[in-house]
Design an enzyme around this catalytic site. Sequence first.
Site, PDB file in Angstrom:
ATOM      1  N   ILE A 135       0.825  -1.201   0.000  1.00 47.11           N
ATOM      2  CA  ILE A 135       0.000   0.000   0.000  1.00 47.11           C
ATOM      3  C   ILE A 135       0.863   1.255   0.000  1.00 47.11           C
ATOM      4  O   ILE A 135       1.915   1.296   0.631  1.00 47.11           O
ATOM      5  CB  ILE A 135      -0.921  -0.017   1.241  1.00 47.11           C
ATOM      6  N   CYS A 136       0.402   2.293  -0.726  1.00 54.38           N
ATOM      7  CA  CYS A 136       1.028   3.616  -0.710  1.00 54.38           C
ATOM      8  C   CYS A 136       2.451   3.574  -1.289  1.00 54.38           C
ATOM      9  O   CYS A 136       2.643   3.242  -2.444  1.00 54.38           O
ATOM     10  CB  CYS A 136       1.001   4.161   0.717  1.00 54.38           C
ATOM     11  N   ILE A 137       3.464   3.867  -0.491  1.00 53.17           N
ATOM     12  CA  ILE A 137       4.854   3.849  -0.952  1.00 53.17           C
ATOM     13  C   ILE A 137       5.480   2.464  -0.855  1.00 53.17           C
ATOM     14  O   ILE A 137       6.545   2.210  -1.441  1.00 53.17           O
ATOM     15  CB  ILE A 137       5.695   4.883  -0.157  1.00 53.17           C
ATOM     16  N   THR A 190      -1.979  -0.497  -4.258  1.00 53.63           N
ATOM     17  CA  THR A 190      -2.914   0.625  -4.361  1.00 53.63           C
ATOM     18  C   THR A 190      -2.237   1.890  -3.850  1.00 53.63           C
ATOM     19  O   THR A 190      -1.401   1.821  -2.942  1.00 53.63           O
ATOM     20  CB  THR A 190      -4.212   0.337  -3.582  1.00 53.63           C
TER      21      THR A 190
END
Length: 217
Positions: A135-137, A190
């Site tokens: 998720i994210c980074i 995501t």
Amino acid sequence: MSKRVAVILSGCGVYDGAEIHESVLTLLRLDQQGAQVQCFAPNVEQMHVINHLNGEEMPEKRNTLVEAARIARGEIKDVREARMEDFDALIVPGGFGSAKNLCDFAIKGADCSVQPDVLQLAQAFADARKPIGLICISPAMSARIFGEGVECTIGHDADTAAAIEKMGGVHKPCDVDGIVEDTNRKLVTTPAYMLAKSISEAASGITKLVDRVLELA
């Protein structure tokens, strides 16, 4: 039978640890779906400590595992205790801690390396073809975990996407409410707060990621 999911946290707080909203949204959705969850974190010193009120670095040291225990309400273990065989899937929320404490992408970019205990566990899941959600980074670690050709997303950030490509990954642009799935590797990613302007926007993609990871498991 309920799915068993390992969640790796990277501290507590967006600027130097795990992103709290992303972590809680992940844990909430897993619980709503009836999954059995165990949180883990590396027992290492954080890269640094950030004052989340003003964004300034603080002259102190904190332990990643101890800080992550705040999010997990104390129910957390050293990542070295995790056994891939005990779980059906692995999920890693974002926050700068993922790029500072789980790996050193925040400092070295495309020349980064993943914290050895985290890498060993993630690669064990990859080798066993058990699904992983980043998720994210956190997808910045994808190429280090899976090798060249892995497909992932961090949203639309050109510089981060370029670093992923330089490491051998294939970056797929994605909106905040979407997911990117590498079907061959069972990797789901995501953007979350790489793009999200609110907690509900972050939830839109995280919910889809958790649901898809559980389906693949």
